[in-house]
Structures are given as structure tokens and as C-alpha cells.
Motif scaffolding. Structure first.
Motif, short mmCIF file in Angstrom:
data_model
loop_
_atom_site.label_atom_id
_atom_site.label_comp_id
_atom_site.label_asym_id
_atom_site.label_seq_id
_atom_site.Cartn_x
_atom_site.Cartn_y
_atom_site.Cartn_z
N CYS A 49 50.39 44.39 35.85
CA CYS A 49 51.64 43.81 36.35
C CYS A 49 51.36 42.40 36.88
N HIS A 50 50.47 41.70 36.20
CA HIS A 50 50.03 40.36 36.59
C HIS A 50 51.18 39.36 36.45
N VAL A 51 51.42 38.63 37.53
CA VAL A 51 52.44 37.57 37.52
C VAL A 51 51.87 36.33 38.21
N TYR A 52 52.51 35.20 37.93
CA TYR A 52 52.21 33.96 38.65
C TYR A 52 53.38 33.68 39.57
N LEU A 53 53.06 33.29 40.81
CA LEU A 53 54.09 32.86 41.75
C LEU A 53 54.20 31.34 41.71
N PRO A 54 55.41 30.81 41.76
CA PRO A 54 55.56 29.35 41.80
C PRO A 54 55.08 28.80 43.14
N ALA A 55 54.83 27.51 43.18
CA ALA A 55 54.38 26.85 44.41
C ALA A 55 55.33 27.17 45.55
N GLY A 56 54.78 27.50 46.69
CA GLY A 56 55.57 27.79 47.87
C GLY A 56 56.04 29.22 48.00
N ALA A 57 55.94 30.01 46.95
CA ALA A 57 56.45 31.39 46.98
C ALA A 57 55.50 32.36 47.67
N HIS A 58 54.23 31.97 47.84
CA HIS A 58 53.28 32.87 48.49
C HIS A 58 53.72 33.24 49.90
N ALA A 59 54.40 32.34 50.56
CA ALA A 59 54.85 32.59 51.93
C ALA A 59 55.92 33.69 52.00
N GLN A 60 56.53 34.04 50.88
CA GLN A 60 57.56 35.07 50.86
C GLN A 60 56.97 36.48 50.92
N PHE A 61 55.65 36.60 50.76
CA PHE A 61 55.02 37.91 50.67
C PHE A 61 53.80 37.98 51.57
N ASP A 62 53.37 39.21 51.85
CA ASP A 62 52.13 39.41 52.59
C ASP A 62 50.97 38.87 51.77
N ASP A 63 49.89 38.52 52.45
CA ASP A 63 48.68 38.07 51.77
C ASP A 63 48.13 39.21 50.92
N PRO A 64 47.45 38.88 49.81
CA PRO A 64 46.87 39.93 48.97
C PRO A 64 45.76 40.68 49.72
N THR A 65 45.64 41.96 49.43
CA THR A 65 44.57 42.76 49.99
C THR A 65 43.27 42.47 49.24
N GLU A 66 42.16 42.90 49.78
CA GLU A 66 40.87 42.74 49.10
C GLU A 66 40.90 43.45 47.75
N GLU A 67 41.52 44.63 47.71
CA GLU A 67 41.63 45.40 46.47
C GLU A 67 42.37 44.60 45.39
N GLU A 68 43.48 43.98 45.77
CA GLU A 68 44.24 43.17 44.81
C GLU A 68 43.42 41.97 44.36
N LEU A 69 42.79 41.29 45.31
CA LEU A 69 41.98 40.12 44.96
C LEU A 69 40.87 40.46 43.98
N GLU A 70 40.23 41.61 44.17
CA GLU A 70 39.16 42.03 43.26
C GLU A 70 39.68 42.28 41.85
N LEU A 71 40.85 42.91 41.74
CA LEU A 71 41.44 43.15 40.41
C LEU A 71 41.83 41.84 39.74
N VAL A 72 42.47 40.96 40.47
CA VAL A 72 42.92 39.68 39.92
C VAL A 72 41.74 38.82 39.47
N GLU A 73 40.66 38.89 40.21
CA GLU A 73 39.48 38.07 39.90
C GLU A 73 38.99 38.25 38.46
N PHE A 74 39.15 39.44 37.91
CA PHE A 74 38.63 39.74 36.58
C PHE A 74 39.69 39.70 35.48
N LEU A 75 40.89 39.28 35.82
CA LEU A 75 41.96 39.20 34.81
C LEU A 75 41.79 37.96 33.94
N GLU A 76 42.00 38.13 32.65
CA GLU A 76 42.04 36.97 31.77
C GLU A 76 43.28 36.16 32.13
#
Length: 105
Positions: A49-76
Motif C-alpha cells: 500500500c505504498h504511497v507518496y505524500l505531497p510536500a507538507g502532508a506529513h504533518a497531517q499524520f503521526d510519524d511512521p513507526t520503526e516497523e513502517e520505516l523498515e518496510l519502506v526502506e526496502f521498497l523499490e
């Protein structure tokens, strides 16, 4: 309730209403939108369910968890603005835009 606009891999944009407490992934799956596969059903274990957030949209959501960061790190195609839609929970936003990444699935 928020209006979520999904910018799909084919260039089309589709806007749907997603209730507070549900995820951006839920909104896509419940409306049969292409691109977000959600193989794990939203348990942050498959990264389909990989998506890109536009600039400034990160503030609309909680910070990513370590689990999420680890999964995203290996995504093409991972970028600094990559998130998993299952982890983007709707709260008091009015309007949200996400770019659905073409996962090739």
C-alpha cells in the motif's frame, strides 16, 4: 470524514470520502481503486500500500513507526516522502492527497 484524492499510477485522480479513524488504505480498498493491493489487510507487514505524500502532508499524520520505516526502506522506488497507506489514519483532516505508487502487482 476527509476527502482523500488518490493520484493513481495511470494518471487518473479519484476522490472518495474516508471516515475518521479509518486509514487511507481502507478508503482505497472499500472503493475498489486500483494500485493499493493491501495483501496483509492493513497490519503493516506487506508494504503493498505504498504511497507518496505531497510536500507538507506529513504533518497531517503521526510519524511512521520503526516497523513502517523498515518496510519502506526496502521498497523499490522508496523516497523520503514514502509512507504505507495502512498507517495513515484519518483524523481531523479536510482534504488529503496521496500518489499511489505502481507496485507492479
Amino acid at each position: 470524514m476527509a476527502k482523500v484524492t488518490y493520484h493513481l499510477p495511470d494518471g487518473e485522480a479519484r476522490t472518495v470520502e474516508v471516515p475518521t479513524g479509518q486509514s487511507v488504505m481502507d478508503g482505497s480498498v472499500r472503493n475498489n481503486l486500483p494500485g493499493i493491493v493491501a495483501e496483509c489487510g492493513g497490519s503493516c507487514s506487506c508494504a503493498t500500500c505504498h504511497v507518496y505524500l505531497p510536500a507538507g502532508a506529513h504533518a497531517q499524520f503521526d510519524d511512521p513507526t520503526e516497523e513502517e520505516l523498515e518496510l519502506v526502506e526496502f521498497l523499490e522506488g522508496a523516497q523520503p516522502n514514502s509512507r504505507l497507506a495502512c498507517q495513515l489514519i484519518i483524523s481531523d483532516q479536510d482534504e488529503i492527497h496521496v500518489e499511489v505508487v505502481d507496485s507492479g502487482l
